[in-house]
Motif scaffolding. Structure first.
Motif, PDB file in Angstrom:
ATOM      1  N   THR A  88       0.818  -1.216   0.000  1.00  0.00           N
ATOM      2  CA  THR A  88       0.000   0.000   0.000  1.00  0.00           C
ATOM      3  C   THR A  88       0.848   1.261   0.000  1.00  0.00           C
ATOM      4  O   THR A  88       0.458   2.279  -0.561  1.00  0.00           O
ATOM      5  N   GLY A  89       2.002   1.196   0.626  1.00  0.00           N
ATOM      6  CA  GLY A  89       2.827   2.394   0.772  1.00  0.00           C
ATOM      7  C   GLY A  89       3.454   2.862  -0.531  1.00  0.00           C
ATOM      8  O   GLY A  89       3.562   4.066  -0.782  1.00  0.00           O
ATOM      9  N   ILE A  90       3.894   1.926  -1.387  1.00  0.00           N
ATOM     10  CA  ILE A  90       4.547   2.329  -2.636  1.00  0.00           C
ATOM     11  C   ILE A  90       3.541   2.975  -3.600  1.00  0.00           C
ATOM     12  O   ILE A  90       3.841   4.008  -4.198  1.00  0.00           O
ATOM     13  N   PRO A  91       2.330   2.431  -3.791  1.00  0.00           N
ATOM     14  CA  PRO A  91       1.352   3.148  -4.634  1.00  0.00           C
ATOM     15  C   PRO A  91       1.015   4.531  -4.091  1.00  0.00           C
ATOM     16  O   PRO A  91       0.847   5.482  -4.853  1.00  0.00           O
ATOM     17  N   LEU A  92       0.903   4.657  -2.761  1.00  0.00           N
ATOM     18  CA  LEU A  92       0.609   5.955  -2.171  1.00  0.00           C
ATOM     19  C   LEU A  92       1.740   6.941  -2.451  1.00  0.00           C
ATOM     20  O   LEU A  92       1.509   8.107  -2.781  1.00  0.00           O
ATOM     21  N   PHE A  93       2.979   6.456  -2.348  1.00  0.00           N
ATOM     22  CA  PHE A  93       4.121   7.318  -2.655  1.00  0.00           C
ATOM     23  C   PHE A  93       4.082   7.749  -4.120  1.00  0.00           C
ATOM     24  O   PHE A  93       4.354   8.906  -4.453  1.00  0.00           O
ATOM     25  N   ALA A  94       3.757   6.828  -5.020  1.00  0.00           N
ATOM     26  CA  ALA A  94       3.676   7.170  -6.439  1.00  0.00           C
ATOM     27  C   ALA A  94       2.648   8.255  -6.691  1.00  0.00           C
ATOM     28  O   ALA A  94       2.861   9.178  -7.476  1.00  0.00           O
ATOM     29  N   HIS A  95       1.503   8.159  -5.987  1.00  0.00           N
ATOM     30  CA  HIS A  95       0.467   9.185  -6.108  1.00  0.00           C
ATOM     31  C   HIS A  95       1.023  10.544  -5.715  1.00  0.00           C
ATOM     32  O   HIS A  95       0.864  11.536  -6.429  1.00  0.00           O
ATOM     33  N   GLN A  96       1.651  10.596  -4.558  1.00  0.00           N
ATOM     34  CA  GLN A  96       2.070  11.884  -4.013  1.00  0.00           C
ATOM     35  C   GLN A  96       3.322  12.417  -4.711  1.00  0.00           C
ATOM     36  O   GLN A  96       3.528  13.632  -4.749  1.00  0.00           O
ATOM     37  N   ALA A  97       4.162  11.539  -5.246  1.00  0.00           N
ATOM     38  CA  ALA A  97       5.372  11.978  -5.925  1.00  0.00           C
ATOM     39  C   ALA A  97       5.113  12.353  -7.373  1.00  0.00           C
ATOM     40  O   ALA A  97       5.876  13.104  -7.978  1.00  0.00           O
ATOM     41  N   GLY A  98       4.025  11.845  -7.949  1.00  0.00           N
ATOM     42  CA  GLY A  98       3.731  12.139  -9.342  1.00  0.00           C
ATOM     43  C   GLY A  98       4.686  11.447 -10.300  1.00  0.00           C
ATOM     44  O   GLY A  98       5.058  12.014 -11.324  1.00  0.00           O
ATOM     45  N   ILE A  99       5.126  10.224  -9.986  1.00  0.00           N
ATOM     46  CA  ILE A  99       6.032   9.476 -10.847  1.00  0.00           C
ATOM     47  C   ILE A  99       5.473   8.090 -11.081  1.00  0.00           C
ATOM     48  O   ILE A  99       4.510   7.676 -10.447  1.00  0.00           O
ATOM     49  N   GLN A 100       6.118   7.374 -12.011  1.00  0.00           N
ATOM     50  CA  GLN A 100       5.743   5.984 -12.265  1.00  0.00           C
ATOM     51  C   GLN A 100       6.769   5.076 -11.597  1.00  0.00           C
ATOM     52  O   GLN A 100       7.973   5.221 -11.795  1.00  0.00           O
ATOM     53  N   ILE A 101       6.252   4.164 -10.767  1.00  0.00           N
ATOM     54  CA  ILE A 101       7.104   3.184 -10.100  1.00  0.00           C
ATOM     55  C   ILE A 101       6.623   1.795 -10.491  1.00  0.00           C
ATOM     56  O   ILE A 101       5.431   1.514 -10.448  1.00  0.00           O
ATOM     57  N   LEU A 102       7.557   0.943 -10.874  1.00  0.00           N
ATOM     58  CA  LEU A 102       7.242  -0.431 -11.232  1.00  0.00           C
ATOM     59  C   LEU A 102       7.949  -1.363 -10.264  1.00  0.00           C
ATOM     60  O   LEU A 102       9.135  -1.187  -9.986  1.00  0.00           O
ATOM     61  N   VAL A 103       7.212  -2.341  -9.764  1.00  0.00           N
ATOM     62  CA  VAL A 103       7.810  -3.344  -8.889  1.00  0.00           C
ATOM     63  C   VAL A 103       6.972  -4.612  -8.973  1.00  0.00           C
ATOM     64  O   VAL A 103       5.745  -4.555  -8.907  1.00  0.00           O
ATOM     65  N   PRO A 104       7.596  -5.748  -9.153  1.00  0.00           N
ATOM     66  CA  PRO A 104       6.837  -7.009  -9.157  1.00  0.00           C
ATOM     67  C   PRO A 104       6.165  -7.223  -7.806  1.00  0.00           C
ATOM     68  O   PRO A 104       6.765  -6.981  -6.757  1.00  0.00           O
TER      69      PRO A 104
END
Length: 1001
Positions: A40-56
């Motif tokens: 849950t934390g990584i998607p939330l960070f992506a929202h707030q950072a405005g970037i694309q993060i990929l992780v399996p």
């Protein structure tokens, strides 16, 4: 290697698209991410950072990410987020790929979950082949209004409790012109309007008295002249001064006590949020009102600078505007009836002196038992308003572990109002008034039991005109600091002081009277809101009037708040954070007033021909007054009469009944546990805690004892233990279920706490406020379900119950003297003693009631539609509230200020060049008093529907042309008395059109 369609359909990914990852690393963003599972934390960070993060997905199993709080570079924030994991970031095209040591960095068939970034959300992914490595999908950048909506959704989704938010579209650009107008777009929020704009708010049926407002984290009180309560005047500030509004609808232990309805957080801009270098914005507009028929200026600007390292910055902003609203209205100051059991003109009655067409007892009884308007009149008011706001911020963040911000806010609101009117004042007078009035003709409306048409003789007619000047100021200085002592221990401190001064340096009024006039006529038969009125004589001729009375006064109110609070957070375990803190506040309130000692004019001041002291006023606007009415009349000319009468410069004397003081000291602390985990495979987060609050009050007022006025001070104190619980679970992907419960309190109305009033020691009678009042207390229960079914989209339903222990009410009862809190010394040398019982009229903590409601919310951009339709979007909500309150002897009814139904809807269209929207806000009927006065069952306001619209065109990347329309349908405010809907005040302020341009660099 290309991923197959079937692999995409079954995938779980963490993704958010806005810009090149390398560019994003250098950008400063504001983060509010608690420690929680990586899933849950990584998607939330992506929202707030405005970037694309990929992780399996498989590589996030069992991992916890660290808390990230405050403004910092994305790269620094990401490093902090991953500090408790072994995940390593690697640039992957426009994305950041997270992998564990030893994992193959090449593209493989894997599972991915899509989510939207905070500032630039991606549309829902189509079912298609995945791109090759290093070739992610094309970015779709969302900005402006849609971007602000998406950021607000992110705040709502990540909060443990029920929260709604509104964020600025750009630097110094809020979606609406007035803060209250913006807040009313949120579910459960309604506003009260004055001078054609929102002034105060109600949340979930509870008025401004029960809503706490904080500015930059500090409790604040902004008050315009006439506000002697805890309600916050949102019209003090222009919306351009603020970056965000957040409405906390559920309580947690760390949230300061003082609200039954909601806590509203207003945040001004800070420099590090705008990035390194110099940034500025300027907006200029003209505001045209179709009743005033003139154009007034509205200007706002912002300048922000941060050093290249983005560790230090300074921001200044300003907003200035003028308005000249015109108020056209008809009002009655309620309706009243006579007493058919008594005769014509009977003493202690409101009976007419006679009725010529009444030839039977039934006719006489019908006329004397029917209601007639107390002071029927048309009014024409003009107000000149001027608003100035300034903000400043200095922000220092030497590292991602430390941040200090000093914020300054100043507001000034000035008004000059003139309101001439002509009225049948005799109907509101008993002796020498209505008892001498003869009914020449009449017609009764049986549905309202009113005399809907009448011709009358011996009627007293009055023309009055008043001038009132006000000046209100607000200033606040606050310091907010945070520091991370270790990876697990963090602390915050808040210090601040604010002062609000509301002044009426001049209020003066003059009255022309014409007594015992024949042929006065009113007729409501064609329009029960706008009657025909004819006075039976020439009301433009000054020889028909006498200057009889005047009034002059000045008054003021002061609010002073000092705040000091601090808190510590400790991550006891992964997913479990303990919080504790304390707070100390002082709340000072005082009022004063002075008035003319003599108000009835005599001698040379009592002019019997006012031709040279008046001016002709015409009611020729857009009110739609029926033909045959007298639309022009001579009204007092303020300047001419002020120079004429000899009393004008006489010293004013103290108004003791308007002089009082309250000094409140509030101290407390809290203990709270935040948790984030998975239970039986279900994501679960929330908090549980308790808050303690102790309140000590000193109340001072003047108690009239005979001809003397004694200054009296009474002390009181009380304490509250306030447990709270918030739970958010995610049983399905993008579905959040919230549950909450809390004990809450709201302190008594400041005006009710005065020990001032009157004391009769010979008859043992006391009339005063009640300095011993206890707070309003309630238990709140909340539940909601939210489905974020697509990027930028939401369907939500929230339910709430507020079990309120007591409301204040007026009471007259016999009680012991010593239970009143008044000093025994007041009785020394009088016929009374402290052992006696007294008949006391005061405000008491009466019986309570229950308030229940449901909020429904829907929001979505129509990106799934073809062609130009995909640029449209919709935001809408509806709130349904029911309440039942015991008003003592008057019986039960709904809560005053509470509408059973409210609706808000906005349809918008957004492209890179064009941004336009149309908004509607409906507020259903609500009560303002129960029971009503003069024998009416109640007083209230009928439902209103306000339509606003805006259009903006981006001429270049930096320059935007804009036009806005406010109250496009010229909605009337319709106040009524009694359940039969008798008109009380029917008025409008016209439409307002704003046009101009803004530039950002």
């Amino acid at each position: 290697m290309i991923l197959s369609r079937s692999a995409l359909l079954g995938s779980v990914a963490i993704a958010a698209m806005v810009m090149m990852a390398v560019e994003a690393k250098a950008e400063v963003r504001r983060f509010d991410i608690p420690a929680q599972p990586a899933r849950t934390g990584i998607p939330l960070f992506a929202h707030q950072a405005g970037i694309q993060i990929l992780v399996p997905e498989s590589q996030t199993d069992g991992l916890m990410v660290a808390s990230v709080q405050g403004d910092m570079e994305v790269e620094t924030a990401l490093r902090q987020l991953l500090s408790r994991t072994d995940l390593q970031p690697v640039t992957f095209g426009k994305s950041i790929l997270l992998k564990r040591p030893g994992a193959n960095g090449a593209a493989v068939r894997t599972n991915y979950l899509q989510s939207a970034p905070m500032s630039a959300p991606a549309p829902a992914a189509p079912i298609a082949e995945d791109p090759a490595p290093g070739q992610p999908p094309e970015d779709i950048v969302v900005s402006g209004f849609r971007s602000s909506l998406d950021k607000a959704l992110n705040i709502k989704e990540s909060a443990p409790g029920q929260v709604d938010a509104i964020l600025a579209e750009d630097m110094a650009k809020f979606p609406d012109l007035n803060l209250a107008e913006s807040i009313q777009r949120l579910p459960g929020v309604t506003i009260d309007r004055e001078n054609g704009e929102g002034r105060t708010i109600s949340v979930r049926g509870l008025g401004s008295q029960f809503t706490q407002t904080r500015i930059n984290g500090m409790e604040a009180q902004a008050a315009l002249a006439g506000n002697g309560n805890r309600g916050f005047d949102f019209s003090m500030f222009a919306s351009e001064l603020f970056n965000s509004i957040k409405v906390n609808k559920t309580q947690s232990a760390e949230l300061e006590e003082g609200s039954l309805g909601a806590t509203v957080d207003l945040q001004t801009g800070r420099p590090l949020g705008f990035g390194a270098g110099l940034h500025y914005a300027l907006s200029t507009q003209g505001s045209y009102n179709d009743l005033a028929k003139n154009t007034q200026p509205r200007i706002a600007g912002l300048v922000s600078w941060s050093n290249p390292d983005k560790t230090f910055g300074v921001l200044l902003s300003a907003a200035f505007s003028k308005r000249n609203p015109i108020s056209e209205s008809f009002n009655t100051t309620r309706w009243q009836a006579g007493d058919p059991t008594k005769g014509y003109g009977a003493v202690n009655s409101n009976n007419f002196g006679g009725c010529i067409p009444c030839t039977t007892d039934a006719q006489r009884n019908a006329v004397l038992g029917a209601f007639y308007p107390r002071i029927p009149r048309y009014t024409f008011g003009s107000v000149n308003l001027q608003r100035l706001g300034l903000t400043g911020s200095v922000q220092w963040s030497p590292s991602d572990k430390t941040e200090v911000a000093v914020d300054v806010l100043f507001g000034r609101y000035k008004s000059t109002a003139e309101s001439p009117n002509i009225e049948a004042i005799g109907f509101s007078r008993s002796a020498g008034g209505v008892r001498d009035t003869i009914v020449d003709a009449y017609e009764i409306d049986p549905s309202k039991n009113t005399i809907s048409y009448g011709v009358f003789d011996n009627v007293d007619v009055r023309v009055e005109n008043g001038l009132e000047k006000t000046k209100s100021t607000f200033q606040q200085v606050s310091l907010n600091a945070r520091h991370e002592f270790t990876d697990r221990l963090r602390g915050t401190i808040k210090l601040g002081e604010s002062e609000s001064r509301a002044r009426t340096p001049l209020s003066v009024a003059y009255k022309f009277d014409a007594l015992d006039k024949d042929g006065y006529t009113y007729d409501f038969r064609q329009n029960d809101r706008l009657p025909l009125i004819s006075y039976g004589f020439d009301v433009t001729d000054g020889r028909n009037f006498t200057l009889t009375e005047w009034s002059k006064s000045r008054s003021g109110t002061n609010f002073r708040l000092r705040n000091a609070s601090g808190g510590l957070e400790y991550d006891l375990l992964d997913g479990l954070t303990l919080k504790s803190g304390g707070a100390y506040h002082t709340y000072g309130f005082d009022t004063f007033g002075y008035q003319a000692a003599v108000t009835v004019l005599s001698g040379a001041d009592r002019a019997t021909d006012v031709t040279n002291l008046g001016k002709i006023v015409s009611l020729d606007g857009k009110l739609g007054i029926p033909s045959g009415s007298d639309l022009s009349y001579i009204a007092p000319d303020i300047d001419k009469i002020s120079n004429f009468i000899s009393l004008y410069d006489n010293p004013l004397v103290p108004a003791y009944n308007g002089t009082r003081r309250v000094q409140e000291k509030d101290a407390g602390g809290y203990l709270q546990a935040d948790f984030s985990t998975e239970l039986f495979g279900v994501k679960t987060r929330g908090n549980v805690g308790v808050r303690y609050a102790r309140t000590a009050v000193d109340s001072t007022g003047f108690l009239a004892i005979g001809a003397a006025n004694s200054n009296v001070t009474v002390t009181n104190d009380y304490q509250d233990w306030l447990p709270s619980f918030n739970l958010a679970i995610e049983p399905l992907h993008k579905v959040t279920v919230r549950l909450g419960a809390a004990k809450v309190m709201s302190r008594p109305s400041l005006g009710d706490l005065t020990p001032g009033g009157s004391l009769s020691t010979t008859t043992q009678r006391v009339t005063y406020g009640n300095p011993l009042l206890k707070p309003f207390r309630a238990t709140n229960y909340d539940a909601s379900i939210e489905w974020y079914f697509a990027p930028e989209a939401l369907i939500a339903v929230a339910g709430f119950i507020k079990d309120i222990q007591s409301f204040t009410s007026q009471s007259t009862e016999t009680v012991p003297w010593r239970s009143l809190g008044l000093p025994d010394s007041l009785l020394v040398g009088t016929p009374s003693s402290p052992d006696m019982d007294f008949d006391v009229t005061r405000t008491i903590n009466g019986q309570g009631g229950t308030l229940k409601g449901i909020e429904i919310q829907y929001q979505q951009p129509f990106t799934f539609l073809p062609g130009v339709l995909r640029n449209f979007g919709f935001i809408g909500n509806a709130t349904f509230v029911k309440s039942r309150v015991n008003y003592g002897a008057a019986g039960t009814n709904r809560l005053t200020g509470q509408s059973n139904r409210t609706f808000n809807a906005t349809l918008y269209y957004e492209t890179k060049k064009i941004s336009t929207r149309v908004s509607a806000a409906y507020r259903g009927q609500y009560l303002v008093a129960f029971p009503g006065g003069n024998g009416n069952t109640e007083e209230g306001v009928n439902g209103t529907l306000n339509i606003d619209a805006s259009f903006a065109y981006n001429l270049t990347k930096n320059i935007t042309l804009q036009i806005q329309g406010v109250n496009l349908t010229d909605e009337y405010n319709d106040r009524y008395t009694d359940v039969t809907d008798r008109v009380s005040n029917y008025r409008h302020f016209g439409r307002e059109i704003l046009f101009g341009a803004r530039a950002t660099f």
